[in-house]
Design a protein around this motif. Structure first.
Motif, PDB file in Angstrom:
ATOM      1  N   UNK A   1       0.840  -1.200   0.000  1.00 31.77           N
ATOM      2  CA  UNK A   1       0.000   0.000   0.000  1.00 31.77           C
ATOM      3  C   UNK A   1       0.875   1.251   0.000  1.00 31.77           C
ATOM      4  N   UNK A   2       1.944   1.246   0.798  1.00 31.41           N
ATOM      5  CA  UNK A   2       2.824   2.414   0.853  1.00 31.41           C
ATOM      6  C   UNK A   2       3.579   2.632  -0.457  1.00 31.41           C
ATOM      7  N   UNK A   3       3.685   1.568  -1.267  1.00 34.23           N
ATOM      8  CA  UNK A   3       4.427   1.643  -2.526  1.00 34.23           C
ATOM      9  C   UNK A   3       3.513   1.586  -3.746  1.00 34.23           C
ATOM     10  N   UNK A   4       2.225   1.810  -3.555  1.00 38.54           N
ATOM     11  CA  UNK A   4       1.239   1.642  -4.631  1.00 38.54           C
ATOM     12  C   UNK A   4       1.478   2.549  -5.833  1.00 38.54           C
ATOM     13  N   UNK A   5       2.230   3.639  -5.680  1.00 40.71           N
ATOM     14  CA  UNK A   5       2.526   4.540  -6.799  1.00 40.71           C
ATOM     15  C   UNK A   5       3.978   4.446  -7.261  1.00 40.71           C
ATOM     16  N   UNK A   6       4.723   3.484  -6.724  1.00 40.02           N
ATOM     17  CA  UNK A   6       6.137   3.331  -7.054  1.00 40.02           C
ATOM     18  C   UNK A   6       6.270   2.507  -8.330  1.00 40.02           C
ATOM     19  N   UNK A   7       6.778   3.132  -9.407  1.00 37.97           N
ATOM     20  CA  UNK A   7       6.920   2.416 -10.676  1.00 37.97           C
ATOM     21  C   UNK A   7       8.287   1.745 -10.827  1.00 37.97           C
ATOM     22  N   UNK A   8       9.074   1.724  -9.749  1.00 39.50           N
ATOM     23  CA  UNK A   8      10.364   1.031  -9.768  1.00 39.50           C
ATOM     24  C   UNK A   8      10.222  -0.372  -9.188  1.00 39.50           C
ATOM     25  N   UNK A   9      11.265  -1.185  -9.372  1.00 33.62           N
ATOM     26  CA  UNK A   9      11.246  -2.570  -8.904  1.00 33.62           C
ATOM     27  C   UNK A   9      11.902  -2.761  -7.538  1.00 33.62           C
ATOM     28  N   UNK A  10      12.645  -1.765  -7.080  1.00 29.83           N
ATOM     29  CA  UNK A  10      13.412  -1.949  -5.849  1.00 29.83           C
ATOM     30  C   UNK A  10      13.182  -0.811  -4.868  1.00 29.83           C
ATOM     31  N   UNK A  11      13.187  -1.152  -3.613  1.00 28.44           N
ATOM     32  CA  UNK A  11      13.036  -0.192  -2.527  1.00 28.44           C
ATOM     33  C   UNK A  11      14.156  -0.439  -1.527  1.00 28.44           C
ATOM     34  N   UNK A  12      14.982   0.574  -1.321  1.00 31.09           N
ATOM     35  CA  UNK A  12      16.071   0.443  -0.353  1.00 31.09           C
ATOM     36  C   UNK A  12      15.526   0.524   1.064  1.00 31.09           C
ATOM     37  N   UNK A  13      16.219  -0.146   1.979  1.00 25.18           N
ATOM     38  CA  UNK A  13      15.838  -0.137   3.390  1.00 25.18           C
ATOM     39  C   UNK A  13      17.056   0.320   4.193  1.00 25.18           C
ATOM     40  N   UNK A  14      16.843   1.335   5.035  1.00 24.06           N
ATOM     41  CA  UNK A  14      17.929   1.914   5.829  1.00 24.06           C
ATOM     42  C   UNK A  14      17.793   1.517   7.286  1.00 24.06           C
ATOM     43  N   UNK A  15      18.902   1.103   7.879  1.00 26.75           N
ATOM     44  CA  UNK A  15      18.965   0.894   9.325  1.00 26.75           C
ATOM     45  C   UNK A  15      19.331   2.244   9.922  1.00 26.75           C
ATOM     46  N   UNK A  16      18.355   2.890  10.512  1.00 25.99           N
ATOM     47  CA  UNK A  16      18.585   4.245  11.016  1.00 25.99           C
ATOM     48  C   UNK A  16      19.585   4.284  12.164  1.00 25.99           C
TER      49      UNK A  16
END
Length: 197
Positions: free
Chosen positions: A132-147
């Motif tokens: 749902x949070x990525x429903x408008x993301x037209x890319x294939x990858x989402x980076x994840x950061x360890x804050x």
């Protein structure tokens, strides 16, 4: 030199399978679809590599995205096969560049324009919320950061989500936007079947 032992397979009937959840669904933990770089390192490329050579390399390695690093191995951006499409090369050549002179640095998406998901947020989420949070993301990858460490901890691939949910989608061209749409359609079909039964 060590001596290796060989054993006949004549009496072997079983295969060892990874411990995978067969019932992954939209309400499963988002960590189910997370590629954690602490378990398997990131795929990186230096920014000064020729872009046309990278296309060949990525196809050989069967990867669609690499993290771009500088000569000190510091993260500076990402590059995907989408960023290296033939259309992109044609536009660059039309703008006066020589194809063979284009470097990864010329075509990558720099870290300054990227958004990444917090690892803590991902850890406390399910696949449905992630999609749902990525429903408008037209890319294939989402980076994840360890804050906590201020480091790229891993990534989520729309292809991995589609595979885990066993969606009927061509993963070579999928995006989060497409996976979200198809996952919702599949979830509605399952809900209708449950109501009928």
């Amino acid at each position: 030199m060590k001596t290796l032992t060989y054993v006949s397979t004549k009496d072997v009937n079983e295969l060892t399978w990874p411990h995978a959840a067969d019932n992954t669904n939209l309400y499963s933990s988002a960590l189910t679809v997370f590629t954690d770089f602490t378990a398997g390192g990131p795929r990186v490329i230096e920014s000064n590599v020729r872009a046309d050579e990278l296309v060949t390399l990525m196809r050989k390695e069967h990867v669609r995205m690499k993290l771009v690093v500088d000569s000190n191995n510091h993260f500076i951006g990402v590059i995907s096969l989408e960023d290296l499409s033939e259309d992109v090369f044609i536009r660059q050549v039309a703008d006066g560049y020589q194809r063979s002179e284009l470097l990864v640095a010329d075509l990558m998406r720099p870290k300054e324009v990227l958004l990444a998901l917090s690892y803590k947020s991902l850890k406390n989420s399910d696949i449905e919320s992630l999609l749902f949070s990525q429903r408008n993301n037209h890319y294939q990858h989402l980076l994840v950061i360890d804050e906590a460490t201020k480091a790229i901890r891993g990534l989520v691939s729309s292809n991995d989500v589609a595979r885990e949910l066993r969606l009927d989608i061509d993963v070579s061209f999928s995006s989060f936007q497409q996976v979200y749409k198809i996952a919702l359609e599949e979830d509605k079909k399952v809900a209708q079947k449950l109501r009928v039964a």
